[in-house]
Design an enzyme around this catalytic site. Structure first.
Site, PDB file in Angstrom:
ATOM      1  N   VAL A  13     -11.899   9.480   8.879  1.00  0.00           N
ATOM      2  CA  VAL A  13     -10.795   9.593   9.845  1.00  0.00           C
ATOM      3  C   VAL A  13      -9.665  10.493   9.352  1.00  0.00           C
ATOM      4  CG1 VAL A  13     -11.208   7.356  10.970  1.00  0.00           C
ATOM      5  CG2 VAL A  13      -9.607   7.495   9.033  1.00  0.00           C
ATOM      6  N   ILE A  32      -6.823 -11.787   6.138  1.00  0.00           N
ATOM      7  CA  ILE A  32      -8.124 -11.972   6.772  1.00  0.00           C
ATOM      8  C   ILE A  32      -9.182 -11.879   5.664  1.00  0.00           C
ATOM      9  CG2 ILE A  32      -9.682 -11.145   8.576  1.00  0.00           C
ATOM     10  CD1 ILE A  32      -6.889 -11.951   9.659  1.00  0.00           C
ATOM     11  N   TYR A  53       0.956   0.844   0.702  1.00  0.00           N
ATOM     12  CA  TYR A  53       0.176   0.347   1.846  1.00  0.00           C
ATOM     13  C   TYR A  53       1.114  -0.157   2.940  1.00  0.00           C
ATOM     14  CZ  TYR A  53      -2.899  -2.908   4.423  1.00  0.00           C
ATOM     15  OH  TYR A  53      -3.586  -3.583   5.401  1.00  0.00           O
ATOM     16  N   ALA A 113       4.130   0.697   3.504  1.00  0.00           N
ATOM     17  CA  ALA A 113       4.804   1.848   4.124  1.00  0.00           C
ATOM     18  C   ALA A 113       3.887   2.516   5.152  1.00  0.00           C
ATOM     19  CB  ALA A 113       5.233   2.851   3.057  1.00  0.00           C
ATOM     20  N   SER A 122      -0.430  -4.234   9.999  1.00  0.00           N
ATOM     21  CA  SER A 122      -0.488  -5.360   9.068  1.00  0.00           C
ATOM     22  C   SER A 122       0.877  -6.032   9.034  1.00  0.00           C
ATOM     23  CB  SER A 122      -0.835  -4.876   7.655  1.00  0.00           C
ATOM     24  OG  SER A 122      -0.669  -5.924   6.720  1.00  0.00           O
TER      25      SER A 122
END
Ligand SMILES: NC(=O)c1ccc[n+]([C@@H]2O[C@H](COP(=O)([O-])OP(=O)(O)OC[C@H]3O[C@@H](n4cnc5c(N)ncnc54)[C@H](O)[C@@H]3O)[C@@H](O)[C@H]2O)c1
Length: 253
Positions: free
Chosen positions: A67, A191, A158, A160, A145
């Site tokens: 991606v 999760i 992460y 940020a 998140s």
């Protein structure tokens, strides 16, 4: 079988395992044909996701793409539109998390997180939203998140990226709303996927967070399916620019 008018197609990134796999299968259960993508190294697992979708009598369109690479994203979206004919729902799920204190964080890790978690969302939206605009209809659902709301030690980079995803969600909602497109984010808590378990690190940490959670358990990938189906629904047409915590009650803001 759906007739052609009712047929709807969802597109899920990072669908070989974890939340992405559960969401792809859940959308198939809800009646969607599903385009699934993941990294080349995940091909075998991605084919398993395809098998779970076709077992539900829905079509699975499988492509390998990173991606964070514009040429791969554009080629995949073109192929998906050619093969599936339309994309009604985009779920930007692919993401990475490697723990580090900010003090120790190296530049490559910072860049990798922003490339996958933020640029990946942007590139997918740039490739798919024009198609939705042309049809005056679409749903974009970004998996952010609660780290992006709260900030979490060892996850500064992460967190940020996930704050950035929530902001991109709000901005794209404003930029695409006039064409009948809604854009929303889901903020999972903990999760129990490969990422979630690596993040916690020990059974003791799992037990601690189970105790903290209002619902006295941590999440399963399947817990994300209902919220995705809610945002994807044609009946949720007036909900846009929102970020929904799906965390069993470990965070309330
Ligand atoms: N597990 C959790 O506790 C949790 C909590 C909050 C948010 N999230 C978010 O949910 C999403 C899914 O997480 P998960 O727990 O299922 O993680 P996971 O590691 O099990 O799955 C992530 C998937 O993304 C794919 N991926 C990674 N880099 C990619 C790239 N460059 N191009 C294409 N695909 C790529 C991986 O191959 C994998 O299939 C992520 O965005 C993650 O940040 C997870």
């Amino acid at each position: 079988m759906q007739n052609t008018q009712q047929r709807r197609v969802a597109f899920v990134t990072g669908a070989s395992r974890g939340i992405g796999q559960a969401v792809a299968v859940g959308l198939a259960q809800a009646g969607y044909d599903v385009v699934i993508t993941d990294l080349a190294r995940q091909e075998a697992d991605l084919r398993k996701t395809a098998g779970l979708i076709t077992a539900l009598d829905r079509k699975a369109y499988t492509y390998l793409a990173d991606v964070s690479k514009k040429d791969e994203v554009d080629a995949t979206v073109q192929a998906a539109l050619r093969d599936a004919g339309r994309i009604d729902v985009l779920v930007n799920n692919a993401g990475i998390l490697k723990l580090s204190l900010l003090q120790d964080l190296d530049e490559a890790t910072w860049d990798a997180h922003f490339d996958v978690n933020v640029k990946g969302v942007l590139l997918m939206c740039q490739a798919i939203v024009p198609h939705m605009r042309a049809r005056k209809s679409g749903r974009v659902i970004n998996i952010a998140s609660i780290a992006g709301r709260q900030g979490v030690a060892n996850q500064g980079h992460y967190a940020a990226t996930k704050s950035a995803v929530i902001t991109l969600t709000r901005v794209l909602a404003q930029e695409a709303g006039m064409d009948g497109i809604t854009v929303n984010a889901i903020c999972p808590g903990i999760i129990l996927t490969e990422m979630g378990r690596n993040n916690l690190g020990s059974d003791e940490a799992v037990r601690h967070w189970e105790e903290v959670a209002a619902l006295k358990r941590l999440g399963t990938p399947e817990d994300i399916v209902g919220p995705v189906c809610f945002f994807a629904s044609e009946q949720s047409a007036f909900v846009t620019g929102q970020a929904l915590n799906v965390c069993g009650g470990i965070y309330f803001h």
